[in-house]
Design an enzyme around this catalytic site. Structure first.
Site, PDB file in Angstrom:
ATOM      1  N   SER A  55      -6.398  -7.704  -3.519  1.00  0.00           N
ATOM      2  CA  SER A  55      -7.056  -8.697  -4.378  1.00  0.00           C
ATOM      3  C   SER A  55      -6.910 -10.092  -3.766  1.00  0.00           C
ATOM      4  O   SER A  55      -7.632 -11.021  -4.150  1.00  0.00           O
ATOM      5  CB  SER A  55      -6.454  -8.672  -5.790  1.00  0.00           C
ATOM      6  OG  SER A  55      -5.047  -8.786  -5.730  1.00  0.00           O
ATOM      7  N   ASP A  93      -0.853  -3.315   0.178  1.00  0.00           N
ATOM      8  CA  ASP A  93      -2.101  -2.551   0.040  1.00  0.00           C
ATOM      9  C   ASP A  93      -2.699  -2.226   1.400  1.00  0.00           C
ATOM     10  O   ASP A  93      -2.766  -3.098   2.280  1.00  0.00           O
ATOM     11  CB  ASP A  93      -3.138  -3.402  -0.715  1.00  0.00           C
ATOM     12  CG  ASP A  93      -3.458  -2.855  -2.088  1.00  0.00           C
ATOM     13  OD1 ASP A  93      -3.190  -1.673  -2.349  1.00  0.00           O
ATOM     14  OD2 ASP A  93      -3.978  -3.637  -2.904  1.00  0.00           O
ATOM     15  N   GLU A 192      -5.724   1.676 -13.132  1.00  0.00           N
ATOM     16  CA  GLU A 192      -6.432   0.396 -13.361  1.00  0.00           C
ATOM     17  C   GLU A 192      -7.633   0.590 -14.272  1.00  0.00           C
ATOM     18  O   GLU A 192      -8.452   1.502 -14.080  1.00  0.00           O
ATOM     19  CB  GLU A 192      -6.880  -0.212 -12.026  1.00  0.00           C
ATOM     20  CG  GLU A 192      -7.658  -1.524 -12.243  1.00  0.00           C
ATOM     21  CD  GLU A 192      -7.846  -2.401 -11.026  1.00  0.00           C
ATOM     22  OE1 GLU A 192      -7.316  -2.075  -9.951  1.00  0.00           O
ATOM     23  OE2 GLU A 192      -8.544  -3.430 -11.172  1.00  0.00           O
TER      24      GLU A 192
HETATM   25  O1  KIV Z   1      -5.102  -5.540  -5.156  1.00  0.00           O
HETATM   26  C1  KIV Z   1      -4.473  -5.616  -6.217  1.00  0.00           C
HETATM   27  O2  KIV Z   1      -4.064  -6.690  -6.654  1.00  0.00           O
HETATM   28  C2  KIV Z   1      -4.231  -4.383  -6.951  1.00  0.00           C
HETATM   29  C3  KIV Z   1      -3.711  -4.512  -8.349  1.00  0.00           C
HETATM   30  C4  KIV Z   1      -4.829  -4.904  -9.220  1.00  0.00           C
HETATM   31  C5  KIV Z   1      -3.042  -3.284  -8.801  1.00  0.00           C
HETATM   32  O3  KIV Z   1      -4.479  -3.332  -6.456  1.00  0.00           O
END
Ligand code: KIV
Length: 304
Positions: A55, A93, A192
């Site tokens: 994000s 991520d 989510e």
């Molecule tokens: O990228 C992110 O911030 C996420 C959260 C919304 C869990 O994957």
């Protein structure tokens, strides 16, 4: 993983993926996203894990979606968060395109993330179709957090940031996703934007912790994007509660700064450096330039 110590020298044990799994049924898991060292250091006191979420592409870099985010960007922010947080597990991520092609491509990229950032786990999006990859990574030493329900990297297939499982016919497939990632060895799973009763049902059905974002208070833990919950994001999804109003505080501070620069009332004598041999003379010169004779008060910035 690097060992850290407190200012007093006592070692701080950083939480690891199995510590998060062990919290299921014991204590709710607290987590937030973080993209920089200084917010990581603050959140570290309260969170079990910090997610360097992709994000950041939207929140920090102004992209419309998370699709353009690169591995290099994730690694750069991952390093900063690991430097800032001493106790929380840091999860980074895997960005779109870095893991979907095959388990071996996923391993190569996830191993790079772990080596270069020193994080303790990675997160990737997808249910049943990612189970083989999750199992491949976990068997080779990479803890994986899964992410199901709304998976923003698939925005172009989904056709929008839409809540999932709001019709009962969709439940079986989503529940199968949850079981598949759990069976594959994920240490926890983000749910989510998912219908509340479905999130509760999944939480009861699988042995690993569910981390809700727009899901249910019954989840084993919660996560929010930090900038959203601080009131710093211009638009937030329905599921965000703003616990602060930092956006207004920042604007107020910047407006005050701009005003003082325009009026030449900042900087004042306490914000400037005198010549070593002429402290008095410099102070007089600055005071006469600002026309104020010096203003009482503490400098707003803590920077030296
Ligand atoms: O990228 C992110 O911030 C996420 C959260 C919304 C869990 O994957």
């Amino acid at each position: 993983m690097s060992s850290q110590s407190t200012p007093g020298g006592a070692p701080v044990k950083r939480l690891m993926a199995p510590d998060i799994t062990a919290k299921k049924g014991v204590q709710p898991i607290v987590s937030l996203t973080s993209y920089h060292a200084h917010t990581a250091a603050i959140a570290d006191k309260y969170c079990d894990f910090l997610l360097v979420g992709d994000s950041l592409g939207m929140v920090m870099h102004g992209f419309e979606t998370t699709v353009p985010v690169t591995l290099d960007l994730m690694i750069m922010h991952g390093k900063a968060v690991v430097r800032g947080a001493k106790r929380s597990l840091v999860v980074v991520d895997m960005p779109f395109g870095s893991y979907e092609e095959s388990p071996s491509v996923a391993f190569r990229n996830a191993a790079r993330v772990m080596k270069e950032t020193d994080c303790g786990a990675v997160k990737l999006e997808g249910g049943r179709h990612m189970a083989e990859t999750i199992s491949y990574l976990v068997k080779r030493g990479i803890p994986v957090m899964a992410h199901i329900g709304l998976t923003p990297q698939s925005i172009n297939v989904l056709g929008g940031f839409k809540a999932q499982g709001r019709e009962e016919e969709q439940w079986a497939a989503i529940e199968e996703d949850a079981r598949a990632v759990s069976d594959a060895g994920a240490f926890s799973v983000v749910l989510e934007a998912m219908a509340e009763p479905l999130a509760e049902r999944i939480t009861k059905a699988i042995p690993i912790p569910t981390i809700g974002i727009g899901a249910s208070a019954a989840c084993d833990g919660q996560i929010l994007v930090m900038e959203d919950m601080l009131g710093l994001s211009p638009r937030v999804p329905k599921f965000v509660k703003e616990f602060g109003d930092i956006g207004t505080a920042i604007e107020r501070a910047i407006a005050g700064y701009a005003e003082e620069v325009l009026e030449r009332t900042f900087p004042q004598v306490e914000h400037t450096y005198a010549m070593k041999q002429g402290v008095e003379a410099t102070a007089k010169k600055v005071a006469s330039k600002s026309g104020s004779g010096g203003r009482a008060g503490k400098p707003a910035s803590r920077r030296k």
